[in-house]
Design an enzyme around this catalytic site. Sequence first.
Site, PDB file in Angstrom:
ATOM      1  N   SER A  70      29.562  48.409  31.314  1.00 41.90           N
ATOM      2  CA  SER A  70      29.460  49.862  31.511  1.00 41.90           C
ATOM      3  C   SER A  70      30.836  50.493  31.672  1.00 41.90           C
ATOM      4  O   SER A  70      30.981  51.707  31.537  1.00 41.90           O
ATOM      5  CB  SER A  70      28.615  50.165  32.751  1.00 41.90           C
ATOM      6  OG  SER A  70      29.223  49.614  33.899  1.00 41.90           O
ATOM      7  N   ASN A 102      32.000  38.721  31.717  1.00 40.55           N
ATOM      8  CA  ASN A 102      33.067  39.591  32.206  1.00 40.55           C
ATOM      9  C   ASN A 102      32.787  40.173  33.587  1.00 40.55           C
ATOM     10  O   ASN A 102      33.707  40.478  34.333  1.00 40.55           O
ATOM     11  CB  ASN A 102      33.259  40.721  31.179  1.00 40.55           C
ATOM     12  CG  ASN A 102      34.014  41.895  31.757  1.00 40.55           C
ATOM     13  OD1 ASN A 102      35.228  41.849  31.918  1.00 40.55           O
ATOM     14  ND2 ASN A 102      33.291  42.967  32.089  1.00 40.55           N
ATOM     15  N   SER A 141      40.805  34.658  36.179  1.00 42.75           N
ATOM     16  CA  SER A 141      41.881  35.477  36.742  1.00 42.75           C
ATOM     17  C   SER A 141      43.108  34.603  36.960  1.00 42.75           C
ATOM     18  O   SER A 141      42.985  33.395  37.173  1.00 42.75           O
ATOM     19  CB  SER A 141      41.451  36.062  38.090  1.00 42.75           C
ATOM     20  OG  SER A 141      42.561  36.637  38.761  1.00 42.75           O
ATOM     21  N   THR A 201      24.601  48.927  38.277  1.00 42.49           N
ATOM     22  CA  THR A 201      24.030  50.202  38.742  1.00 42.49           C
ATOM     23  C   THR A 201      24.294  51.345  37.761  1.00 42.49           C
ATOM     24  O   THR A 201      23.504  52.280  37.694  1.00 42.49           O
ATOM     25  CB  THR A 201      24.619  50.574  40.121  1.00 42.49           C
ATOM     26  OG1 THR A 201      26.042  50.488  40.029  1.00 42.49           O
ATOM     27  CG2 THR A 201      24.111  49.640  41.196  1.00 42.49           C
ATOM     28  N   LYS A 225      37.296  32.187  40.915  1.00 42.57           N
ATOM     29  CA  LYS A 225      37.920  32.210  39.579  1.00 42.57           C
ATOM     30  C   LYS A 225      38.475  30.824  39.209  1.00 42.57           C
ATOM     31  O   LYS A 225      38.445  30.425  38.041  1.00 42.57           O
ATOM     32  CB  LYS A 225      39.014  33.278  39.532  1.00 42.57           C
ATOM     33  CG  LYS A 225      38.484  34.707  39.685  1.00 42.57           C
ATOM     34  CD  LYS A 225      37.508  35.083  38.581  1.00 42.57           C
ATOM     35  CE  LYS A 225      37.172  36.569  38.599  1.00 42.57           C
ATOM     36  NZ  LYS A 225      36.286  36.968  37.480  1.00 42.57           N
ATOM     37  N   TYR A 245      37.595  35.222  46.236  1.00 44.15           N
ATOM     38  CA  TYR A 245      37.807  35.647  44.848  1.00 44.15           C
ATOM     39  C   TYR A 245      38.608  34.583  44.087  1.00 44.15           C
ATOM     40  O   TYR A 245      38.217  34.159  42.997  1.00 44.15           O
ATOM     41  CB  TYR A 245      38.540  36.993  44.815  1.00 44.15           C
ATOM     42  CG  TYR A 245      38.797  37.509  43.414  1.00 44.15           C
ATOM     43  CD1 TYR A 245      37.793  38.165  42.707  1.00 44.15           C
ATOM     44  CD2 TYR A 245      40.026  37.323  42.789  1.00 44.15           C
ATOM     45  CE1 TYR A 245      38.014  38.631  41.419  1.00 44.15           C
ATOM     46  CE2 TYR A 245      40.258  37.783  41.503  1.00 44.15           C
ATOM     47  CZ  TYR A 245      39.254  38.446  40.822  1.00 44.15           C
ATOM     48  OH  TYR A 245      39.474  38.891  39.543  1.00 44.15           O
ATOM     49  N   ALA A 246      39.726  34.152  44.676  1.00 43.31           N
ATOM     50  CA  ALA A 246      40.557  33.154  43.993  1.00 43.31           C
ATOM     51  C   ALA A 246      39.772  31.863  43.763  1.00 43.31           C
ATOM     52  O   ALA A 246      39.834  31.259  42.686  1.00 43.31           O
ATOM     53  CB  ALA A 246      41.812  32.876  44.815  1.00 43.31           C
TER      54      ALA A 246
HETATM   55  P1  NAD Z   1      35.487  46.716  36.776  1.00 46.76           P
HETATM   56  O1  NAD Z   1      35.236  46.807  38.229  1.00 46.76           O
HETATM   57  O2  NAD Z   1      35.771  47.959  36.021  1.00 46.76           O
HETATM   58  O3  NAD Z   1      34.309  45.952  36.041  1.00 46.76           O
HETATM   59  C1  NAD Z   1      33.566  44.930  36.662  1.00 46.76           C
HETATM   60  C2  NAD Z   1      32.217  44.848  36.000  1.00 46.76           C
HETATM   61  O4  NAD Z   1      31.419  43.915  36.713  1.00 46.76           O
HETATM   62  C3  NAD Z   1      31.484  46.207  36.037  1.00 46.76           C
HETATM   63  O5  NAD Z   1      30.953  46.498  34.791  1.00 46.76           O
HETATM   64  C4  NAD Z   1      30.393  45.962  37.063  1.00 46.76           C
HETATM   65  O6  NAD Z   1      29.210  46.686  36.798  1.00 46.76           O
HETATM   66  C5  NAD Z   1      30.137  44.464  36.932  1.00 46.76           C
HETATM   67  N1  NAD Z   1      29.538  43.990  38.162  1.00 46.76           N
HETATM   68  C6  NAD Z   1      30.044  44.001  39.412  1.00 46.76           C
HETATM   69  N2  NAD Z   1      29.122  43.585  40.300  1.00 46.76           N
HETATM   70  C7  NAD Z   1      28.001  43.299  39.588  1.00 46.76           C
HETATM   71  C8  NAD Z   1      26.683  42.848  39.940  1.00 46.76           C
HETATM   72  N3  NAD Z   1      26.331  42.617  41.203  1.00 46.76           N
HETATM   73  N4  NAD Z   1      25.791  42.696  38.959  1.00 46.76           N
HETATM   74  C9  NAD Z   1      26.120  42.937  37.685  1.00 46.76           C
HETATM   75  N5  NAD Z   1      27.330  43.371  37.274  1.00 46.76           N
HETATM   76  C10 NAD Z   1      28.251  43.550  38.226  1.00 46.76           C
HETATM   77  O7  NAD Z   1      36.732  45.710  36.673  1.00 46.76           O
HETATM   78  P2  NAD Z   1      37.378  44.991  35.399  1.00 46.76           P
HETATM   79  O8  NAD Z   1      38.825  44.947  35.659  1.00 46.76           O
HETATM   80  O9  NAD Z   1      36.886  45.568  34.114  1.00 46.76           O
HETATM   81  O10 NAD Z   1      36.824  43.489  35.596  1.00 46.76           O
HETATM   82  C11 NAD Z   1      36.390  42.694  34.509  1.00 46.76           C
HETATM   83  C12 NAD Z   1      36.687  41.228  34.813  1.00 46.76           C
HETATM   84  O11 NAD Z   1      38.097  41.018  34.819  1.00 46.76           O
HETATM   85  C13 NAD Z   1      36.169  40.739  36.168  1.00 46.76           C
HETATM   86  O12 NAD Z   1      35.593  39.459  36.022  1.00 46.76           O
HETATM   87  C14 NAD Z   1      37.428  40.657  37.006  1.00 46.76           C
HETATM   88  O13 NAD Z   1      37.312  39.731  38.055  1.00 46.76           O
HETATM   89  C15 NAD Z   1      38.432  40.263  35.962  1.00 46.76           C
HETATM   90  N6  NAD Z   1      39.815  40.560  36.345  1.00 46.76           N
HETATM   91  C16 NAD Z   1      40.186  41.842  36.607  1.00 46.76           C
HETATM   92  C17 NAD Z   1      41.502  42.103  36.982  1.00 46.76           C
HETATM   93  C18 NAD Z   1      41.977  43.507  37.279  1.00 46.76           C
HETATM   94  O14 NAD Z   1      43.119  43.664  37.748  1.00 46.76           O
HETATM   95  N7  NAD Z   1      41.224  44.543  36.976  1.00 46.76           N
HETATM   96  C19 NAD Z   1      42.418  41.037  37.061  1.00 46.76           C
HETATM   97  C20 NAD Z   1      41.992  39.738  36.754  1.00 46.76           C
HETATM   98  C21 NAD Z   1      40.683  39.503  36.393  1.00 46.76           C
END
Ligand code: NAD
Length: 252
Positions: free
Chosen positions: A16, A91, A146, A40, A164, A160-161
């Site tokens: 989303s 993701n 990550s 959501t 991942k 979190y760490a």
């Molecule tokens: P974001 O918060 O925009 O997206 C996270 C997604 O996970 C959202 O679409 C959300 O709806 C979904 N999500 C969260 N809780 C959920 C649940 N209970 N049920 C179903 N879906 C759920 O953040 P992003 O940066 O787009 O994250 C994408 C991925 O990249 C994640 O796995 C995150 O850990 C990883 N990541 C992000 C970063 C960063 O700095 N943004 C760094 C390293 C890794």
Amino acid sequence: MNLPLVGKYALITGSSKGVGLAAARLFAAQGARVVMHANTAVDAARAEAEAIGPQVLGVIAADLSQAGAGTRLFAQADALTGGRLDIVVNNAGIYLANELGADDEHWHRAWASVLQVNLLALADVSRAAVRAFVSRGGGSLINIASRAGYRGDDGDHTAYAASKGAVLALTKTLARAYGKDGVLAYALAPGWIDTRMAPQNAAGLAAAKSEIPIGRMAAPDEVAAMCAFLASGACASATGACIDINGASYVR
Ligand code: NAD
């Protein structure tokens, strides 16, 4: 135009917003049929799906904090494709703090939430995907881990760490075990990505950028581009790899 994903069917979890939405847009633009997933923000995801167009086969609502939701999500998504899913991008994830100084209840609740969404749900989706891929001659699994999974995170994000790091081990194991069956499995290890998960205040943003030699966070489109490249099968021999996307902030 180069269309390396024509004829492929992809489930992208957490699409989303952020990286997942960027990947849904790119995969569709590259010719894949895409199943999107939201927790959501289902209406927002449906609006995004409509904007992307008919390459999106549907948006599935699923709260991955619920036990078993990952297995159900894969089954629903696969049904939307007529049993033809051959790409899964895991993701969805949460970045929830669990301070050492928190009370026991908060500490345990945070660990359980992070492990459920980031690891157990991902493992369930991965399991269902690999079983389906094996039965239909192959497929590609891309798990978003990550930099924290290798390097560690700050003291407030031990869960979190750990989640991942486990995703990295899971992905490598699937690649080794099921490569003979045509299953390709990759992990990505991004540093900061410019989404709502990254620091939003000026001080946090400045601190995050100061540790990145190229001076900026990764764009969601960059992470999506790596997903699309790997999903295309252009470099199947990289299966089992974990790709760093961190602006040289952590060079292994
Ligand atoms: P974001 O918060 O925009 O997206 C996270 C997604 O996970 C959202 O679409 C959300 O709806 C979904 N999500 C969260 N809780 C959920 C649940 N209970 N049920 C179903 N879906 C759920 O953040 P992003 O940066 O787009 O994250 C994408 C991925 O990249 C994640 O796995 C995150 O850990 C990883 N990541 C992000 C970063 C960063 O700095 N943004 C760094 C390293 C890794």
